[in-house]
Scaffold this active site. Structure first.
Site, PDB file in Angstrom:
ATOM      1  N   GLU A   1      -6.144  -7.007  -0.176  1.00 60.95           N
ATOM      2  CA  GLU A   1      -7.320  -6.304   0.441  1.00 60.95           C
ATOM      3  C   GLU A   1      -8.454  -6.674   1.446  1.00 60.95           C
ATOM      4  O   GLU A   1      -9.314  -7.345   0.639  1.00 60.95           O
ATOM      5  CB  GLU A   1      -8.319  -4.973  -0.132  1.00 60.95           C
ATOM      6  CG  GLU A   1      -7.195  -3.726  -0.342  1.00 60.95           C
ATOM      7  CD  GLU A   1      -7.877  -2.473  -0.910  1.00 60.95           C
ATOM      8  OE1 GLU A   1      -8.684  -2.772  -0.983  1.00 60.95           O
ATOM      9  OE2 GLU A   1      -6.816  -1.741  -1.597  1.00 60.95           O
TER      10      GLU A   1
ATOM     11  N   ARG B   1      -6.372   2.357  -7.823  1.00 60.95           N
ATOM     12  CA  ARG B   1      -6.642   0.857  -7.308  1.00 60.95           C
ATOM     13  C   ARG B   1      -5.571  -0.130  -7.050  1.00 60.95           C
ATOM     14  O   ARG B   1      -4.635   0.752  -7.807  1.00 60.95           O
ATOM     15  CB  ARG B   1      -7.964   0.429  -8.205  1.00 60.95           C
ATOM     16  CG  ARG B   1      -9.025   0.154  -8.407  1.00 60.95           C
ATOM     17  CD  ARG B   1      -9.787  -0.334  -7.670  1.00 60.95           C
ATOM     18  NE  ARG B   1     -11.299  -0.003  -6.969  1.00 60.95           N
ATOM     19  CZ  ARG B   1     -12.402   0.436  -6.551  1.00 60.95           C
ATOM     20  NH1 ARG B   1     -10.701   1.582  -6.211  1.00 60.95           N
ATOM     21  NH2 ARG B   1     -12.836   0.663  -6.032  1.00 60.95           N
TER      22      ARG B   1
ATOM     23  N   HIS C   1      -7.562   1.309   2.468  1.00 66.29           N
ATOM     24  CA  HIS C   1      -8.105   1.987   1.420  1.00 66.29           C
ATOM     25  C   HIS C   1      -9.151   2.803   2.115  1.00 66.29           C
ATOM     26  O   HIS C   1     -10.844   2.649   2.729  1.00 66.29           O
ATOM     27  CB  HIS C   1      -9.162   0.691   0.745  1.00 66.29           C
ATOM     28  CG  HIS C   1      -9.629   0.571   0.023  1.00 66.29           C
ATOM     29  ND1 HIS C   1     -10.260  -0.171  -1.265  1.00 66.29           N
ATOM     30  CD2 HIS C   1     -10.520   2.289  -0.796  1.00 66.29           C
ATOM     31  CE1 HIS C   1      -9.917   0.622  -2.311  1.00 66.29           C
ATOM     32  NE2 HIS C   1     -10.599   1.444  -2.207  1.00 66.29           N
TER      33      HIS C   1
END
Length: 327
Positions: A266, A237, A284
């Site tokens: 993000e 994370r 991601h």
């Protein structure tokens, strides 16, 4: 009466089609504010939500008076206010295990591409700089035989460690809340304190879940403990790493490089990290393969149907909500 399910993203159309007769399925399209306005309209009638990578405010949760379950197509669930869901008696499920190997593949791709400077030298080659034999300015560092440190030896951490040990002959170090004797036997891994691991590892992979305690788990103090030749790889994370401290450490040469799949914010179009040549960044994509995302959706649908039927789902996150329901 048919129950209403709202699918907000990551759910292949064909996977929900077989349930169209027994469920009222509402598919939401769009992003940002548009999706928020759509959600606000349908939340009061929804019995189930399914999708991934979406935050829900406490007020949205409280407005969903009929909501029984949110089935998240993800492993991490820090996007959700678990306390608010539990207070409302709403079950939250995720999709663990399914993406373990795929995410470990990406972690190792980042290890290799940072160590051998693949994206940087790909750009260098394509922009007309390869005019003579390469020299030290293009050298990277070896991966085989080096030391890999895993901060949090869960399922994904273990999968990364196996790739390092069996594929590249790496020495495995790990830290965490408890020892994993089976991993120590399988991989000849050594259990160290966080500080000892940081000082001994050539590659450092934080693999902790995101909690209040793990925000900025790797920061300025930790970068100072690491070798100047060390490489940080983060596929867990974004907020686990203090990004400002990371930029400073990379720019000052406190560590060699970083490979990042996750970020504090993000998505984002700009970041100081994007201007550094010793950083490999991807958006991601830890679970982003056709096979894995489909498998995650299948698992999420199974959890959803189980919860709507009044049964305890396989991948229940907030067991207290279930306990309240059956009390």
């Amino acid at each position: 009466m048919r129950k209403t399910v709202v699918a907000f993203n990551r759910v292949p159309v064909d996977l929900l089609e077989p349930y169209a007769q027994e469920l009222e399925i509402i598919r939401l399209e769009g992003a940002g504010e548009d999706l928020n306005s759509q959600l606000d309209r349908v939340l009061p009638v929804a019995h189930g939500l399914i999708g991934g990578n979406r935050k829900f405010s406490r007020s949205q949760i409280e407005s969903a008076k009929n909501l029984q379950i949110i089935s998240s197509i993800s492993v991490g669930y820090d996007n959700y206010d678990v306390n608010a869901l539990t207070e409302q008696g709403v079950l939250l499920t995720n999709t663990p295990d399914v993406l373990t190997e795929t995410t470990a593949d990406l972690a190792f791709a980042l290890i290799l591409s940072t160590a051998r400077r693949v994206p940087e030298l790909d750009h260098w080659t394509k922009t007309g700089n390869w005019l003579q034999a390469t020299g030290e300015a293009q050298f990277g560092t070896d991966v085989h035989g080096k030391t890999l440190g895993i901060l949090g030896m869960g399922q994904i951490g273990s999968a990364i460690a196996r790739r390092g040990h069996f594929g590249f002959g790496m020495q495995i170090l790990y830290s965490g809340r408890s020892r994993k004797l089976d991993i120590e036997r399988e991989l000849s891994a050594r259990y160290l304190s966080k500080e000892e691991l940081l000082g001994s590892s050539d590659f450092v992979c934080p693999m902790t879940p995101l909690t209040e305690k793990t925000k900025n788990f790797i920061g300025a103090k930790e970068f100072q403990l690491m070798k100047r030749s060390a490489i940080l790889v983060n596929v867990s994370r974004g907020p686990v790493v203090d990004e400002a401290a990371l930029v400073q450490a990379l720019a000052a040469g406190e560590i060699r490089a970083a490979g990042l799949d996750v970020f504090v914010k993000e998505p984002m179009a700009t970041s100081p990290l994007f201007s550094l040549s010793n950083v490999v960044t991807v958006p991601h994509i830890g679970s982003a393969t056709h096979e894995t995302r489909r498998a995650m959706a299948v698992r999420a649908i199974e959890n959803l149907l189980c919860g709507l039927a009044g049964n305890r789902p396989r991948d229940l996150v907030n067991s207290e909500a279930w306990d309240r329901r059956i009390a």
